[in-house]
Design a protein around this motif. Structure first.
Motif, PDB file in Angstrom:
ATOM      1  N   GLU A  16       0.826  -1.356   0.162  1.00  0.00           N
ATOM      2  CA  GLU A  16      -0.109   0.085  -0.155  1.00  0.00           C
ATOM      3  C   GLU A  16       0.993   1.143   0.081  1.00  0.00           C
ATOM      4  OE1 GLU A  16      -0.234  -2.346   2.635  1.00  0.00           O
ATOM      5  OE2 GLU A  16      -1.628  -3.376   0.936  1.00  0.00           O
ATOM      6  N   ARG A  17       1.950   0.890   0.750  1.00  0.00           N
ATOM      7  CA  ARG A  17       3.036   2.378   0.978  1.00  0.00           C
ATOM      8  C   ARG A  17       3.806   2.658  -0.514  1.00  0.00           C
ATOM      9  NH1 ARG A  17       4.556   2.779   7.262  1.00  0.00           N
ATOM     10  NH2 ARG A  17       2.321   3.336   7.964  1.00  0.00           N
ATOM     11  N   ILE A  18       3.901   1.648  -1.121  1.00  0.00           N
ATOM     12  CA  ILE A  18       4.673   1.675  -2.349  1.00  0.00           C
ATOM     13  C   ILE A  18       3.489   2.289  -3.339  1.00  0.00           C
ATOM     14  CG2 ILE A  18       5.774   0.308  -4.315  1.00  0.00           C
ATOM     15  CD1 ILE A  18       6.843  -1.291  -2.044  1.00  0.00           C
ATOM     16  N   ARG A  19       2.326   2.005  -3.237  1.00  0.00           N
ATOM     17  CA  ARG A  19       1.390   2.565  -4.089  1.00  0.00           C
ATOM     18  C   ARG A  19       1.337   4.022  -3.874  1.00  0.00           C
ATOM     19  NH1 ARG A  19      -2.971  -0.927  -3.462  1.00  0.00           N
ATOM     20  NH2 ARG A  19      -1.753  -2.798  -4.481  1.00  0.00           N
ATOM     21  N   ASN A  20       1.323   4.366  -2.588  1.00  0.00           N
ATOM     22  CA  ASN A  20       1.134   5.787  -2.072  1.00  0.00           C
ATOM     23  C   ASN A  20       2.344   6.545  -2.659  1.00  0.00           C
ATOM     24  OD1 ASN A  20       0.362   7.917  -0.499  1.00  0.00           O
ATOM     25  ND2 ASN A  20       2.274   7.383   0.803  1.00  0.00           N
ATOM     26  N   VAL A  21       3.387   5.884  -2.726  1.00  0.00           N
ATOM     27  CA  VAL A  21       4.832   6.768  -3.303  1.00  0.00           C
ATOM     28  C   VAL A  21       4.613   6.805  -4.674  1.00  0.00           C
ATOM     29  CG1 VAL A  21       7.187   6.401  -3.771  1.00  0.00           C
ATOM     30  CG2 VAL A  21       6.459   5.856  -1.640  1.00  0.00           C
ATOM     31  N   ALA A  22       4.093   5.642  -5.508  1.00  0.00           N
ATOM     32  CA  ALA A  22       3.877   5.771  -6.976  1.00  0.00           C
ATOM     33  C   ALA A  22       2.680   6.920  -7.258  1.00  0.00           C
ATOM     34  CB  ALA A  22       3.183   4.716  -7.414  1.00  0.00           C
ATOM     35  N   GLU A  23       1.786   6.851  -6.338  1.00  0.00           N
ATOM     36  CA  GLU A  23       0.758   8.052  -6.768  1.00  0.00           C
ATOM     37  C   GLU A  23       1.591   9.561  -6.475  1.00  0.00           C
ATOM     38  OE1 GLU A  23      -2.307   7.181  -3.962  1.00  0.00           O
ATOM     39  OE2 GLU A  23      -3.035   5.645  -5.312  1.00  0.00           O
ATOM     40  N   LYS A  24       2.264   9.368  -5.571  1.00  0.00           N
ATOM     41  CA  LYS A  24       3.085  10.941  -5.265  1.00  0.00           C
ATOM     42  C   LYS A  24       3.903  11.278  -6.217  1.00  0.00           C
ATOM     43  CE  LYS A  24       4.372  12.423  -0.964  1.00  0.00           C
ATOM     44  NZ  LYS A  24       3.370  13.117  -0.518  1.00  0.00           N
ATOM     45  N   VAL A  25       4.658  10.219  -6.932  1.00  0.00           N
ATOM     46  CA  VAL A  25       5.718  10.346  -8.136  1.00  0.00           C
ATOM     47  C   VAL A  25       4.995  10.783  -9.388  1.00  0.00           C
ATOM     48  CG1 VAL A  25       7.202   9.016  -9.413  1.00  0.00           C
ATOM     49  CG2 VAL A  25       7.333   8.873  -7.009  1.00  0.00           C
ATOM     50  N   ILE A  26       3.730   9.930  -9.463  1.00  0.00           N
ATOM     51  CA  ILE A  26       3.041  10.315 -10.859  1.00  0.00           C
ATOM     52  C   ILE A  26       2.463  11.903 -10.560  1.00  0.00           C
ATOM     53  CG2 ILE A  26       0.936   9.898 -12.185  1.00  0.00           C
ATOM     54  CD1 ILE A  26       1.602   6.894 -11.268  1.00  0.00           C
ATOM     55  N   GLY A  27       1.776  12.357  -9.450  1.00  0.00           N
ATOM     56  CA  GLY A  27       1.500  13.642  -9.298  1.00  0.00           C
ATOM     57  C   GLY A  27       2.448  14.748  -9.670  1.00  0.00           C
ATOM     58  N   TYR A  28       3.580  14.332  -9.156  1.00  0.00           N
ATOM     59  CA  TYR A  28       4.875  15.172  -9.132  1.00  0.00           C
ATOM     60  C   TYR A  28       5.210  15.210 -10.924  1.00  0.00           C
ATOM     61  CZ  TYR A  28       8.663  17.916  -7.170  1.00  0.00           C
ATOM     62  OH  TYR A  28       9.376  18.931  -6.753  1.00  0.00           O
ATOM     63  N   LYS A  29       5.296  14.123 -11.618  1.00  0.00           N
ATOM     64  CA  LYS A  29       5.640  14.145 -12.848  1.00  0.00           C
ATOM     65  C   LYS A  29       4.704  14.829 -13.655  1.00  0.00           C
ATOM     66  CE  LYS A  29       7.838  11.263 -16.201  1.00  0.00           C
ATOM     67  NZ  LYS A  29       8.281  12.335 -17.068  1.00  0.00           N
ATOM     68  N   LYS A  30       3.490  14.792 -13.183  1.00  0.00           N
ATOM     69  CA  LYS A  30       2.431  15.504 -14.027  1.00  0.00           C
ATOM     70  C   LYS A  30       2.759  16.992 -14.180  1.00  0.00           C
ATOM     71  CE  LYS A  30      -1.357  12.156 -14.216  1.00  0.00           C
ATOM     72  NZ  LYS A  30      -2.256  11.572 -13.551  1.00  0.00           N
ATOM     73  N   LYS A  31       3.562  17.526 -13.104  1.00  0.00           N
ATOM     74  CA  LYS A  31       3.724  19.021 -13.034  1.00  0.00           C
ATOM     75  C   LYS A  31       4.661  19.075 -14.066  1.00  0.00           C
ATOM     76  CE  LYS A  31       2.999  19.558  -8.195  1.00  0.00           C
ATOM     77  NZ  LYS A  31       3.700  19.609  -6.965  1.00  0.00           N
TER      78      LYS A  31
END
Ligand code: ADP
Ligand code: ASP
Ligand code: MG
Length: 410
Positions: A16-31
């Motif tokens: 779950e935490r790795i998924r949470n990290v992936a979501e953060k990374v994707i959000g950041y990448k979208k910027k």
């Protein structure tokens, strides 16, 4: 814009935490930023591997230990890369040996000598998120090495420095750097900014929120570091060059380190060459000595006391037993039941009486000081381990660092 993120063990501690990290990374990448993500092993994994090795060998071979320990980070980097792909963001994991994070051959505490950037840059150009396992490297001969506990911070900063990243964000389980370990007192206060120099002292003196080496590298290559939480939003703490307003605080933090042991070589004949005979074998064995105290000579004899990391203490003790015979010293003693409490602040450069105040605060708590050392911006005292947390709380309050809104200690 190129940004390096680093996620610590707790942040990648479960699927779950790795998924949470992936979501953060994707959000950041979208910027729109290019992203390199450095990951630690899942929390507890490095200790688990160490224990496994310990079950099979009393003094595990250092080369093989590094092969073993590096697997923790290999697992999380692959897991994060495959999660990112699953979530529709192209990513690639690259081991230290594939990137070529070249280190010296000091197993367990290797220093990074060079990072080849080409492979990472070419994947970034293809729009991929590059995921890098922290803590691991490879020496000239192709052996796997590790960078010492907490070494993923150093991987992140070194990668940021090598590729001239604009920012290095360290995501961990606290939302910034505090005036002291927030797990010791809830009166600890988050700092908005801290200078490289102060952070370096704090890290060297036990604030494990950043590995010492990572701060050294950040200072040397002027990499701005932002320490943030993976779990809650917030501004975090910026570790950067000193700005004049930072200097107003005399003491900006209190640290606590219970990972050191004290070794005393008693009644050494006091003559030229004694100190070098004592410390040369330690240097040869790659053992870092922290505090050193030599007593005044009495009837031609003196006592030499020093501290070293607990993990190295037994090795150091054995070396000292040999040295004692060589020098004709009377006794070698080891004490692992110690803690080092320190106060840190660049304001100490221009204020007097800080040491006296520290000593009287500790004596009011009935705490005996076994060793003292000072530098321009820190004062450290070695005390009995059982008084460590009490000392931190007393100093934190007396130097005016407590958060205002917290009235009662739990
Ligand atoms: P990670 O696994 O993310 O690398 P670490 O456990 O290495 O995390 O570092 C974070 C921990 O550092 C915190 O949980 C906290 O207990 C500890 N710590 C010690 N001193 C400080 C400080 N001054 N400010 C913030 N955290 C600190
Ligand atoms: N996994 C290593 C450790 O536990 C490195 C790190 O987490 O930074 O020390
Ligand atoms: Mg860490």
């Amino acid at each position: 814009m190129l940004v390096v993120h680093k996620y610590g063990g707790t942040s990648v501690g479960s699927p779950e935490r790795i998924r949470n990290v992936a979501e953060k990374v994707i959000g950041y990448k979208k910027k729109g930023a290019d992203l390199i993500v450095v990951v630690s092993a899942m929390s507890g994994e490095t200790d688990r591997l160490l224990k496994l090795a310990g079950a099979l060998s009393t003094l595990p071979d250092e080369r093989e230990l590094d092969v073993l320990l590096s697997t923790g980070e290999q697992v999380t980097s692959a897991l994060l890369a495959l999660t990112l792909k699953e979530m529709g963001t192209d990513a690639v994991s690259l081991l230290g040996s594939q990137i070529r994070i070249v280190t010296d051959s000091a197993y367990g505490k290797a220093r990074i000598e060079e990072i080849e950037g080409e492979k990472m840059t070419s994947y970034l150009r293809e729009g991929k998120v590059v995921v890098v396992p922290g803590f691991q490297g490879i020496d000239d001969a192709g052996n796997i090495t590790t960078l010492g506990r907490g070494g993923s911070d150093t991987t992140a900063v070194a990668v940021a420095a090598a590729l001239h990243a604009d920012l290095c964000e360290i995501y961990t389980d606290v939302d910034g750097v505090y005036t002291t370990d927030p797990h010791i007192t809830q009166k600890a206060r988050r700092l908005d900014r801290i200078s490289y120099d102060e952070m370096l002292e704090m890290a060297s003196l036990g604030a494990k929120v950043l590995q010492i080496r990572s701060v050294e590298l950040a200072r040397k290559f002027k990499v701005p570091l932002l320490v943030k939480s993976s779990f809650v939003e917030g501004k975090g703490t910026l570790v950067c060059e000193e700005v004049p307003t930072m200097e107003q605080v005399v003491v900006s933090g209190v640290t606590y380190n219970k990972n050191e042991a004290k070794i005393t070589v008693s009644e050494v004949p006091d003559k030229p060459g004694t100190a070098s005979t004592i410390f040369a074998p330690l240097a040869e064995a790659n053992i870092v000595v922290d505090m050193i105290v030599q007593n005044v000579s009495h009837k031609g004899y003196t006592d030499m006391t020093f501290t070293t990391a607990k993990v190295d203490a037994k090795k150091a003790y054995r070396l000292m037993e040999k040295v004692a015979v060589e020098l004709g010293a009377k006794l070698v003693a080891i004490d692992e039941d110690i803690a080092k409490v320190s106060i840190v602040g660049s304001g100490m450069r221009s204020h007097s009486g800080i040491a006296t105040k520290m000593f009287s605060i500790l004596s009011n708590e009935g705490i005996n000081l076994e060793m003292i050392s000072t530098s321009e911006i820190k004062i450290s005292c070695v005390i009995k381990e059982k008084y460590g947390e009490l000392a931190v709380r007393a100093l934190h309050t007396a130097f005016g660092l407590d958060r205002e809104e917290v009235v009662e200690e739990q």
